[in-house]
Design a protein around this motif. Structure first.
Motif, PDB file in Angstrom:
ATOM      1  N   MET A   1      -5.574  15.206   8.593  1.00 45.29           N
ATOM      2  CA  MET A   1      -4.828  14.959   7.375  1.00 45.29           C
ATOM      3  C   MET A   1      -4.013  16.185   6.970  1.00 45.29           C
ATOM      4  O   MET A   1      -2.923  16.034   6.438  1.00 45.29           O
ATOM      5  N   ARG A   5      -0.080  16.353   5.706  1.00 44.36           N
ATOM      6  CA  ARG A   5       0.291  16.926   4.414  1.00 44.36           C
ATOM      7  C   ARG A   5       1.260  18.097   4.611  1.00 44.36           C
ATOM      8  O   ARG A   5       2.195  18.273   3.841  1.00 44.36           O
ATOM      9  N   TYR A   9       4.031  14.658   3.864  1.00 49.23           N
ATOM     10  CA  TYR A   9       3.609  13.304   3.505  1.00 49.23           C
ATOM     11  C   TYR A   9       2.518  13.366   2.441  1.00 49.23           C
ATOM     12  O   TYR A   9       1.526  14.060   2.605  1.00 49.23           O
ATOM     13  N   SER A  10       2.716  12.610   1.371  1.00 46.90           N
ATOM     14  CA  SER A  10       1.706  12.554   0.319  1.00 46.90           C
ATOM     15  C   SER A  10       0.671  11.481   0.656  1.00 46.90           C
ATOM     16  O   SER A  10       0.884  10.655   1.546  1.00 46.90           O
ATOM     17  N   LYS A  11      -0.423  11.472  -0.097  1.00 48.75           N
ATOM     18  CA  LYS A  11      -1.453  10.448   0.086  1.00 48.75           C
ATOM     19  C   LYS A  11      -0.904   9.052  -0.182  1.00 48.75           C
ATOM     20  O   LYS A  11      -1.356   8.081   0.406  1.00 48.75           O
ATOM     21  N   GLU A  12       0.061   8.958  -1.074  1.00 51.08           N
ATOM     22  CA  GLU A  12       0.646   7.669  -1.405  1.00 51.08           C
ATOM     23  C   GLU A  12       1.571   7.158  -0.298  1.00 51.08           C
ATOM     24  O   GLU A  12       1.774   5.964  -0.147  1.00 51.08           O
ATOM     25  N   LEU A  14       1.344   8.044   3.165  1.00 47.29           N
ATOM     26  CA  LEU A  14       0.762   7.906   4.493  1.00 47.29           C
ATOM     27  C   LEU A  14      -0.721   8.249   4.469  1.00 47.29           C
ATOM     28  O   LEU A  14      -1.120   9.262   3.902  1.00 47.29           O
ATOM     29  N   SER A  15      -1.518   7.384   5.074  1.00 46.91           N
ATOM     30  CA  SER A  15      -2.953   7.650   5.179  1.00 46.91           C
ATOM     31  C   SER A  15      -3.396   7.408   6.614  1.00 46.91           C
ATOM     32  O   SER A  15      -2.725   6.715   7.383  1.00 46.91           O
ATOM     33  N   LEU A  16      -4.539   7.965   6.969  1.00 49.36           N
ATOM     34  CA  LEU A  16      -5.061   7.749   8.316  1.00 49.36           C
ATOM     35  C   LEU A  16      -5.376   6.280   8.550  1.00 49.36           C
ATOM     36  O   LEU A  16      -5.121   5.746   9.627  1.00 49.36           O
ATOM     37  N   HIS A  17      -5.920   5.610   7.551  1.00 50.70           N
ATOM     38  CA  HIS A  17      -6.224   4.184   7.714  1.00 50.70           C
ATOM     39  C   HIS A  17      -4.950   3.378   7.915  1.00 50.70           C
ATOM     40  O   HIS A  17      -4.905   2.446   8.720  1.00 50.70           O
ATOM     41  N   GLY A  18      -3.911   3.741   7.196  1.00 57.39           N
ATOM     42  CA  GLY A  18      -2.634   3.065   7.366  1.00 57.39           C
ATOM     43  C   GLY A  18      -2.056   3.292   8.750  1.00 57.39           C
ATOM     44  O   GLY A  18      -1.528   2.372   9.382  1.00 57.39           O
TER      45      GLY A  18
END
Length: 90
Positions: A1, A5, A9-12, A14-18
């Protein structure tokens, strides 16, 4: 992560689950890769937890091929985007 970052990329955004969901969906829908290989690469544990801990080489050759296919797919997307940017600039 931290790498995502550091790229901005913010948490909103992009996420690992996404990312996992996107990869799983595209690999299952668009490429001739066995679902077991995709799931093994995306770190889903097998039914036998002890076996999963010790057997990290399952489908290794196929997983390498799957990841090369994914890398080629992403490179293609990047090339398409660069081409579109060049077209817009002219």
């Amino acid at each position: 992560m931290a790498a995502l970052r550091s790229l901005g990329y913010s948490k909103e955004e992009l996420s690992l689950h996404g990312m996992r969901t996107t990869a799983s969906t595209r690999l299952n829908e668009s490429f001739n890769i066995r679902p077991d290989v995709i799931e093994a690469q995306l770190a889903h544990k097998g039914r036998d937890a002890v076996r999963a801990i010790y057997n990290r080489s399952e489908y290794l050759d196929e997983r390498r091929g799957a990841m090369q296919t994914w890398a080629d797919y992403l490179d293609g997307l990047r090339e398409e985007e660069l081409t579109l940017k060049r077209i817009r600039q002219t």
